[in-house]
Design a protein around this motif. Structure first.
Motif, short mmCIF file in Angstrom:
data_model
loop_
_atom_site.label_atom_id
_atom_site.label_comp_id
_atom_site.label_asym_id
_atom_site.label_seq_id
_atom_site.Cartn_x
_atom_site.Cartn_y
_atom_site.Cartn_z
N SER A 153 0.85 -1.19 0.00
CA SER A 153 0.00 0.00 0.00
C SER A 153 0.89 1.24 0.00
CB SER A 153 -0.91 0.02 1.23
OG SER A 153 -1.59 1.26 1.32
N GLN A 154 0.86 1.96 -1.10
CA GLN A 154 1.67 3.17 -1.22
C GLN A 154 1.16 4.26 -0.28
OE1 GLN A 154 4.43 3.31 -3.39
NE2 GLN A 154 4.90 5.13 -2.20
N SER A 155 -0.19 4.34 -0.13
CA SER A 155 -0.78 5.39 0.70
C SER A 155 -0.49 5.17 2.18
CB SER A 155 -2.29 5.45 0.48
OG SER A 155 -2.89 4.19 0.78
N ARG A 156 -0.50 3.91 2.63
CA ARG A 156 -0.25 3.61 4.04
C ARG A 156 1.21 3.23 4.32
NH1 ARG A 156 -5.30 0.74 7.08
NH2 ARG A 156 -7.00 1.78 6.00
N VAL A 157 1.96 3.06 3.25
CA VAL A 157 3.38 2.71 3.34
C VAL A 157 3.57 1.45 4.20
CG1 VAL A 157 5.72 3.62 3.65
CG2 VAL A 157 3.81 5.20 3.35
N LEU A 158 2.90 0.37 3.76
CA LEU A 158 3.03 -0.91 4.47
C LEU A 158 2.61 -2.06 3.57
CD1 LEU A 158 -0.16 -1.70 5.16
CD2 LEU A 158 0.19 -0.15 7.07
N TRP A 159 3.04 -3.26 3.94
CA TRP A 159 2.60 -4.48 3.27
C TRP A 159 1.40 -5.04 4.01
CZ3 TRP A 159 4.46 -6.55 -1.24
CH2 TRP A 159 5.65 -6.00 -1.74
N HIS A 160 0.46 -5.65 3.28
CA HIS A 160 -0.69 -6.25 3.96
C HIS A 160 -1.06 -7.57 3.29
CE1 HIS A 160 -3.43 -4.64 0.75
NE2 HIS A 160 -2.55 -3.67 0.73
N LEU A 161 -1.58 -8.49 4.12
CA LEU A 161 -1.86 -9.86 3.70
C LEU A 161 -3.31 -10.22 4.04
CD1 LEU A 161 1.18 -11.48 5.55
CD2 LEU A 161 1.17 -10.74 3.18
N PRO A 162 -3.85 -11.28 3.43
CA PRO A 162 -5.20 -11.74 3.79
C PRO A 162 -5.26 -12.13 5.27
CG PRO A 162 -4.46 -12.76 1.74
CD PRO A 162 -3.28 -12.05 2.31
N ASP A 163 -6.39 -11.84 5.90
CA ASP A 163 -6.59 -12.17 7.30
C ASP A 163 -7.06 -13.62 7.42
OD1 ASP A 163 -6.95 -12.15 10.01
OD2 ASP A 163 -8.83 -11.02 9.98
N THR A 164 -6.10 -14.54 7.46
CA THR A 164 -6.42 -15.97 7.57
C THR A 164 -5.82 -16.53 8.86
OG1 THR A 164 -4.40 -16.67 6.42
CG2 THR A 164 -6.33 -16.20 5.05
N ASP A 165 -6.33 -17.70 9.28
CA ASP A 165 -5.77 -18.37 10.46
C ASP A 165 -4.27 -18.61 10.26
OD1 ASP A 165 -8.25 -18.44 11.59
OD2 ASP A 165 -8.60 -20.57 11.27
N GLU A 166 -3.93 -19.06 9.06
CA GLU A 166 -2.53 -19.39 8.78
C GLU A 166 -1.63 -18.17 8.99
OE1 GLU A 166 0.20 -21.07 5.07
OE2 GLU A 166 -1.93 -20.68 4.79
N ASN A 167 -2.05 -17.02 8.44
CA ASN A 167 -1.24 -15.82 8.57
C ASN A 167 -1.24 -15.29 10.00
OD1 ASN A 167 -0.51 -15.87 5.90
ND2 ASN A 167 -2.13 -14.49 5.21
N ARG A 168 -2.36 -15.43 10.69
CA ARG A 168 -2.40 -14.99 12.10
C ARG A 168 -1.43 -15.80 12.95
NH1 ARG A 168 -7.25 -12.21 14.71
NH2 ARG A 168 -8.29 -11.13 13.00
N HIS A 207 1.24 -17.38 11.84
CA HIS A 207 2.61 -17.08 11.42
C HIS A 207 3.12 -15.80 12.08
CE1 HIS A 207 6.08 -17.30 8.67
NE2 HIS A 207 6.04 -15.97 8.75
N PHE A 208 2.25 -14.79 12.15
CA PHE A 208 2.68 -13.50 12.72
C PHE A 208 2.30 -13.33 14.18
CE2 PHE A 208 2.77 -12.69 8.15
CZ PHE A 208 4.02 -12.10 8.03
N LYS A 209 1.95 -14.48 14.83
CA LYS A 209 1.69 -14.51 16.27
C LYS A 209 0.61 -13.52 16.69
CE LYS A 209 6.36 -16.12 17.45
NZ LYS A 209 6.75 -16.42 16.08
N LEU A 210 -0.46 -13.47 15.89
CA LEU A 210 -1.62 -12.65 16.22
C LEU A 210 -2.68 -13.53 16.85
CD1 LEU A 210 -1.85 -10.47 12.99
CD2 LEU A 210 -1.25 -9.66 15.26
N PRO A 211 -3.51 -12.99 17.77
CA PRO A 211 -4.55 -13.82 18.40
C PRO A 211 -5.57 -14.31 17.38
CG PRO A 211 -4.85 -11.48 18.92
CD PRO A 211 -3.53 -11.60 18.25
N LEU A 212 -5.99 -15.55 17.54
CA LEU A 212 -7.00 -16.11 16.65
C LEU A 212 -8.36 -15.53 16.97
CD1 LEU A 212 -5.88 -19.85 16.71
CD2 LEU A 212 -5.47 -18.18 14.92
N LEU A 213 -9.25 -15.53 16.00
CA LEU A 213 -10.60 -15.03 16.20
C LEU A 213 -11.33 -15.92 17.20
CD1 LEU A 213 -11.39 -14.49 12.44
CD2 LEU A 213 -10.96 -12.69 14.09
N ALA A 214 -12.31 -15.34 17.89
CA ALA A 214 -13.08 -16.12 18.88
C ALA A 214 -13.72 -17.33 18.23
CB ALA A 214 -14.15 -15.23 19.51
#
Length: 347
Positions: A39-54, A56-63
């Motif tokens: 994202s050029q406007s936000r100056v960051l990379w972004h990925l699909p919000d999937t269990d696999e990616n969560r 991998h990046f040590k994010l909490p899983l959805l309830a």
């Protein structure tokens, strides 16, 4: 931390933002994720919000992705079994999170009633439908197989599940000239010594950082790698040049607990600092490739092969369980390929 991950709203859709300072190696890694966007406007990379990616990046899983009470108990028993077998915490985390995904899918079904057919359905209706990666699919299948064989004490016929073929990715290899430029880039004795040890002995990053002064046997010209990957000990030969460098390094830094220590005596050198050392060396050497520490290990193996070292010895030096793992270096060795004359030359 090299990067920061968080959930964001992007054009009305939940995405995982991955933020880090500009780094060629990290950019190359993030591009490997399916659906990765810049994202050029936000100056960051972004990925699909999937269990696999969560995961991998040590994010909490959805309830909604939490298993029921039986599933949670099953996960705890699975973790206890893995710990009793002395699996590393990293492996325990990978296996248990993969199993969690499966148990959530069958939240309404007792575990005792799960059959081979259920695993095939899960593979088709969850893994394939959500276009999850082949490596993540294999992780899940392996964890399911291990869980039922150990905790449930019953065999699940995993062979009936269509498993993906592993991608045949060739290891990244540097030329000897490039390696020399990287190793000579630093004037700091410790920095030069650490990178030189990785290449000259074919070490993994963790193997280097876990070295102690007592692991160096200068009389036998070897380094003893204790409890390396797979909890195996192995030895690697030390070249006379490396031994000379080690003596100079030891005289200047006088390490106590670890061979390579941080700014505080007795404190193990950090992985992040080691990666920064390589990054600086690559920049100084004016190499544009996204070099990682593991490239030095790959280059060590390939250069040994090109100099005529038998594959069986290389397998022992690298600590590979299977000769098939070592054989991949035959595909990147240029010794034979360079002798082939192109028909273009005869035109």
């Amino acid at each position: 931390m090299k990067w920061e991950a968080k959930i964001i709203q992007y054009k009305g859709e939940k995405r995982i933002a991955v933020i880090f300072k500009k780094d060629a190696a990290l950019i190359a890694r993030i591009k490997e994720f399916q659906g990765a966007r810049w994202s050029q406007s936000r100056v960051l990379w972004h990925l699909p919000d999937t269990d696999e990616n969560r995961i991998h990046f040590k994010l909490p899983l959805l309830a909604s992705t939490q298993p029921n009470s039986e599933g949670q108990q099953a996960l705890e028993k699975f973790k206890q079994h893995l710990r009793s077998k002395r699996y590393s915490e990293s492996t325990i985390g990978t296996y248990s999170e993969a199993l969690r995904s499966f148990l959530v899918f069958y939240n309404t079904k007792p575990i005792a009633e799960i059959t081979n057919e259920d695993i095939i359905i899960y593979n088709n209706e969850y893994i394939l439908k959500n276009n999850l990666s082949a490596s993540y699919q294999n992780q899940i299948v392996n964890s399911i197989k291990l869980y039922f064989a150990t905790v449930q004490n019953r065999k699940i016929d995993i062979e009936k599940v269509h498993r993906p073929k592993r991608a045949k990715v060739l290891p990244n290899v540097l030329s000897k000239e490039e390696v020399k430029a990287i190793l000579e880039a630093h004037s700091n004795v410790k920095h030069k010594m650490m990178l030189s040890m990785i290449y000259s002995c074919g070490l993994r990053r963790s193997e280097l950082l876990n070295l102690k002064p007592s692991n160096i046997d200068s009389k036998r010209n070897i380094v003893l790698l204790k409890n390396a990957k797979g909890k195996k000990d192995r030895i690697a030969p030390l070249s006379p040049k490396i031994l000379k460098m080690l003596r100079e390094y030891y005289a200047e830094y006088k390490p106590t607990v670890w061979l390579f220590e941080g700014q505080t005596k007795g404190e193990q050198y950090s992985e992040t600092s080691l990666q920064k050392i390589l990054k600086t060396a690559v920049l100084k050497a004016r190499i544009l490739k996204p070099v990682t520490l593991h490239w030095l290990r790959h280059s060590y193996a390939t250069h040994l092969l090109e100099s005529g070292t038998d594959l069986r010895y290389i397998q022992e030096l690298l600590g590979h369980n299977s000769s098939k793992t070592t054989e991949i270096y035959t595909h990147v060795s240029t010794k034979s390929i360079q002798q082939i004359k192109s028909p273009f030359d005869d035109l």
